[in-house]
Write a protein that holds these residues in place. Sequence first.
Motif: not given
Length: 274
Positions: A9-10, A13, A16
């Motif tokens: 998930q990190r 981020e 993106e």
Amino acid sequence: MSHPLAKVQRMSEFVEVIGTISFSEVATEAFLALGMRNYWDGYFAGRAAPLGLASAEVVHAVFYNFADGEVARHIPWVWGKITPQEAIAVRERGSAAALRQRIGELADSPALARVADLATRAAVGAPPEGRVLYAGLRALEVPQEPVARLWHAATLLREYRGDGHNAVLVAHGIGGTEAHVLMALSLGMRAEEFGRLHHLPKARLAAVVDGLRGRGLVDGNGEFTAAGRELRERVEALTDELAAPVYDVLSTDELDELIAGLEPIAAARQAVDH
């Protein structure tokens, strides 16, 4: 090896933040200089170029989340002004220039070159089956210049996740416009306020919201129900699970090093926007 989803998930981020530099003003101006009429011409030319001279119908299917007819306003018109090969080159140059401008002295640091190498190892190491846009990007030559290489890797990782996200949406019966309504609600916005939806005819948008209301995902006030919020969270969790294998080529220490190295780069990239 499998890494904790919190790390995946990190990474999502960070990629993106870095990958979306392609949609910034500097990159857009590079396309406008070559005859594109507006931001969206450049967007579709640059992002669709790895698919070659694909039809509007194919691009619509791969991108998934645009309203009917939106892609056709740009594809194939853009290919009368620029070839896919030219669009790939323009996008890379414009994106690298924009990223370099945003991150300043970090652009020439040995740390960035190391991060670009680690990110690229992950980005080119995953199987492409079922990942159409990722496969198109992976077939391209990897840039040698470190900033361009980091952007390219981030774009590959972003689209790898995006291809998986679309698969999860399909599996849950969520269309592209519906996905944007759910995204708007997750951001605390009403559907008609969201940038990707406000252009839709009111009747069309109302029909989409009504459909979600009928499924028990949206309440009478146009806000999430508990079931809607749970579905949104499940879709994101499954998307992260499908994105995780791309990092399997990195050891625990390497992924930790990559995350630590991306943090200041992503922070510098965002600093100008806030």
